[in-house]
Design a protein around this motif. Structure first.
Motif: not given
Length: 188
Positions: A6, A10, A14
């Motif tokens: 995860d 992420t 970003q």
């Protein structure tokens, strides 16, 4: 190759969003003439060895620190506390700063052995947010999120310099690498 965790997914999201912003947004620090050819920033691959969950050893006295800037100016911060961590078996200490006593976040600037080689010579920054970067009483200090200040992209920006107390004697191969400007702007 295993599926990304995860935090990796992420992080990659970003990075894509930042690259889109830097390439398209009028407020981007990338010089206007370079944006049409901008293909994204260079990053180290995600590495969980550069993610730490650490206690903040808060200083009893929050000393005011004057930090020089890249344009011979000055900014004031409070030396709020320090993080103690091990990188490649070596004990390291990083000071964490706040702009004011009521600022819930932390600013953690640093230089390391990659500075002037693979990363911006003046150092990189981590911004820690109380709501997002805390797990209970501990902080997530993730060098995969280390970023270059805007002055790494253009001389029109003023950036605080990394205090000498945050010059690490190890390589942190996480986060952003040096930006190479086609206009010949020296980023070191």
């Amino acid at each position: 190759m295993s599926a990304p965790t995860d935090w990796e997914a992420t992080l990659e999201q970003q990075r894509r969003e930042k690259d889109d912003y830097f390439g398209d947004n009028p407020q981007s620090p990338i010089p206007d003439a370079e944006r049409p050819d901008f293909e994204g920033l260079r990053y180290y691959p995600p590495d969980e060895n550069y993610r730490f969950e650490l206690d903040l050893h808060e200083h009893v006295e929050k000393e005011r620190v004057v930090v020089a800037t890249t344009t011979d100016g000055e900014r004031e911060y409070l030396r709020w506390g320090e993080f103690r961590l091990q990188v490649d078996g070596d004990e390291q200490t990083l000071q964490a700063y706040r702009r004011s006593a009521d600022d819930p976040g932390l600013w953690v600037p640093f230089r390391d052995e990659t500075s002037d080689e693979e990363t911006y010579g003046a150092g990189r920054y981590l911004d820690l947010h109380a709501e997002e970067d805390r797990l209970g009483d501990r902080w997530v200090v993730d060098f995969n999120l280390a970023y270059n200040p805007f002055c790494a992209y253009s001389a029109r920006y003023e950036c605080p310099m990394v205090p000498v107390e945050n010059w690490l004697d190890v390589a942190i191969e996480g986060g952003e690498k040096t930006y190479e400007s086609s206009e010949g702007y020296e980023t070191e």
